[in-house]
Design a protein around this motif. Structure first.
Motif, PDB file in Angstrom:
ATOM      1  N   SER A  23       0.816  -1.185   0.091  1.00 31.76           N
ATOM      2  CA  SER A  23       0.009   0.095   0.058  1.00 31.76           C
ATOM      3  C   SER A  23       0.757   1.165  -0.046  1.00 31.76           C
ATOM      4  O   SER A  23       0.517   2.384  -0.395  1.00 31.76           O
ATOM      5  CB  SER A  23      -0.829  -0.005   1.374  1.00 31.76           C
ATOM      6  OG  SER A  23      -0.221  -0.057   2.343  1.00 31.76           O
ATOM      7  N   CYS A  24       2.086   1.245   0.146  1.00 29.45           N
ATOM      8  CA  CYS A  24       3.064   2.360   0.557  1.00 29.45           C
ATOM      9  C   CYS A  24       4.136   2.277  -0.463  1.00 29.45           C
ATOM     10  O   CYS A  24       4.852   3.403  -0.515  1.00 29.45           O
ATOM     11  CB  CYS A  24       3.561   2.473   1.908  1.00 29.45           C
ATOM     12  SG  CYS A  24       2.316   2.708   3.284  1.00 29.45           S
ATOM     13  N   SER A  25       4.503   1.144  -1.260  1.00 25.45           N
ATOM     14  CA  SER A  25       5.606   1.321  -1.806  1.00 25.45           C
ATOM     15  C   SER A  25       5.754   0.031  -3.059  1.00 25.45           C
ATOM     16  O   SER A  25       4.863  -0.991  -2.935  1.00 25.45           O
ATOM     17  CB  SER A  25       6.968   1.105  -0.862  1.00 25.45           C
ATOM     18  OG  SER A  25       6.791  -0.263  -0.222  1.00 25.45           O
ATOM     19  N   SER A  26       6.654   0.083  -3.747  1.00 26.64           N
ATOM     20  CA  SER A  26       6.915  -1.061  -4.740  1.00 26.64           C
ATOM     21  C   SER A  26       8.303  -1.597  -4.474  1.00 26.64           C
ATOM     22  O   SER A  26       9.064  -1.010  -3.865  1.00 26.64           O
ATOM     23  CB  SER A  26       6.977  -0.572  -6.135  1.00 26.64           C
ATOM     24  OG  SER A  26       5.529  -0.261  -6.759  1.00 26.64           O
ATOM     25  N   ILE A  27       8.568  -3.004  -4.673  1.00 23.23           N
ATOM     26  CA  ILE A  27       9.777  -3.444  -4.529  1.00 23.23           C
ATOM     27  C   ILE A  27      10.621  -4.067  -5.737  1.00 23.23           C
ATOM     28  O   ILE A  27      10.015  -4.764  -6.766  1.00 23.23           O
ATOM     29  CB  ILE A  27       9.559  -4.810  -3.561  1.00 23.23           C
ATOM     30  CG1 ILE A  27       8.588  -4.422  -2.335  1.00 23.23           C
ATOM     31  CG2 ILE A  27      11.032  -5.768  -3.617  1.00 23.23           C
ATOM     32  CD1 ILE A  27       9.642  -3.623  -1.453  1.00 23.23           C
ATOM     33  N   TYR A  28      11.774  -3.760  -5.758  1.00 28.81           N
ATOM     34  CA  TYR A  28      12.362  -3.995  -7.249  1.00 28.81           C
ATOM     35  C   TYR A  28      13.548  -4.963  -6.795  1.00 28.81           C
ATOM     36  O   TYR A  28      14.416  -4.742  -5.991  1.00 28.81           O
ATOM     37  CB  TYR A  28      12.869  -2.542  -7.703  1.00 28.81           C
ATOM     38  CG  TYR A  28      11.843  -1.713  -8.215  1.00 28.81           C
ATOM     39  CD1 TYR A  28      11.366  -1.690  -9.850  1.00 28.81           C
ATOM     40  CD2 TYR A  28      11.240  -0.745  -7.471  1.00 28.81           C
ATOM     41  CE1 TYR A  28      10.388  -1.026  -9.953  1.00 28.81           C
ATOM     42  CE2 TYR A  28      10.134  -0.165  -7.635  1.00 28.81           C
ATOM     43  CZ  TYR A  28      10.021   0.173  -8.943  1.00 28.81           C
ATOM     44  OH  TYR A  28       8.811   0.778  -9.377  1.00 28.81           O
ATOM     45  N   LYS A  29      13.787  -5.836  -7.626  1.00 29.44           N
ATOM     46  CA  LYS A  29      15.009  -6.651  -7.668  1.00 29.44           C
ATOM     47  C   LYS A  29      15.971  -6.139  -8.492  1.00 29.44           C
ATOM     48  O   LYS A  29      16.022  -5.870  -9.505  1.00 29.44           O
ATOM     49  CB  LYS A  29      14.892  -8.163  -7.948  1.00 29.44           C
ATOM     50  CG  LYS A  29      16.217  -9.004  -7.752  1.00 29.44           C
ATOM     51  CD  LYS A  29      15.963 -10.464  -8.117  1.00 29.44           C
ATOM     52  CE  LYS A  29      17.242 -11.143  -8.232  1.00 29.44           C
ATOM     53  NZ  LYS A  29      17.032 -12.611  -8.340  1.00 29.44           N
TER      54      LYS A  29
END
Length: 233
Positions: A23-29
């Motif tokens: 809900s607050c962020s995106s995760i990137y590899k």
């Protein structure tokens, strides 16, 4: 995307396509076990890790929290680089890098009591350390923990903040947050049944003046090999 890190150094991070988002962020590899957590523009400052909390996590270097490596600030949001270098906590964090941990499946209700008490004791000690730093712990829940090796690891400690409050008030709050976390962990087990609700809450109900919750709970479990044996008694 161009960022300044917490030292004011200019870096260029190729983000690609997000692997996950909340809900607050995106995760990137990024590379190997290196991941980037990038906040959405609308994410409140309360939900972003600040520089003070970042430095505390680096200083205590606990194996029971995930490893946050560096904070990043979008270049267009930093009008004065020298101010960032001198006063990084005055700036909203836009992203940070961390080391990814692969979660293992564990049903804590079915685990040995020693495993449960070991993690409870270590996290209890961590809450005391946070209290010494005047960290007000927030957002402890099953979704913000993972089972890794023999440890229960706290992740996404972004909402934790240092506050100027009475030590005892912070201690009791942090203690209760940890107790609520373990209730949530038990409720989230595959072996959980609604019939266990009252017994689980009774297990984690302690006196307000309890200074070491792991000791108090271990006394309740002294004759039980697994937490579920106590629950089903």
């Amino acid at each position: 995307m161009k960022y300044y890190n917490s030292k004011g150094e200019l870096v260029d991070i190729l983000e690609g396509i997000p692997e996950n988002h909340g809900s607050c962020s995106s995760i990137y590899k990024l590379k190997g076990e290196l991941y980037l957590k990038k906040y959405f523009q609308y994410t409140s400052h309360r939900c972003r890790m600040n520089y003070t909390m970042f430095k505390i996590l680096k200083e205590i270097s606990s194996p029971f929290t995930n490893q946050v490596l560096e904070l990043y600030y979008e270049v267009e949001n930093v009008k004065d680089r020298m101010k960032l270098i001198k006063h990084p906590d005055n700036f909203l964090t836009d992203a940070y890098t961390f080391l990814y941990l692969q979660e293992e499946f564990r049903d804590i209700l079915l685990e040995q009591t020693d495993y449960f008490l070991y993690n409870l004791q270590c996290l209890d000690e961590l809450m005391h350390v946070f209290t010494e730093y005047k960290v007000w712990v927030r957002d402890l829940k099953r979704l913000n923990t993972l089972f890794y090796d023999d440890r229960i690891v706290l992740i996404d400690l972004d909402c934790c903040k240092v506050i100027e409050q009475d030590y005892e008030l912070i201690r009791v709050w942090n203690r209760n947050q940890l107790l609520n976390l373990f209730v949530d962990l038990f409720f989230s087990c595959k072996s959980y049944s609604p019939h266990y609700g009252k017994e689980i809450k009774d297990l984690f109900t302690l006196n307000e003046d309890s200074l070491c919750i792991s000791n108090d709970i271990s006394k309740k479990l002294v004759n039980y090999k697994r937490p579920i044996d106590f629950i089903r008694r």
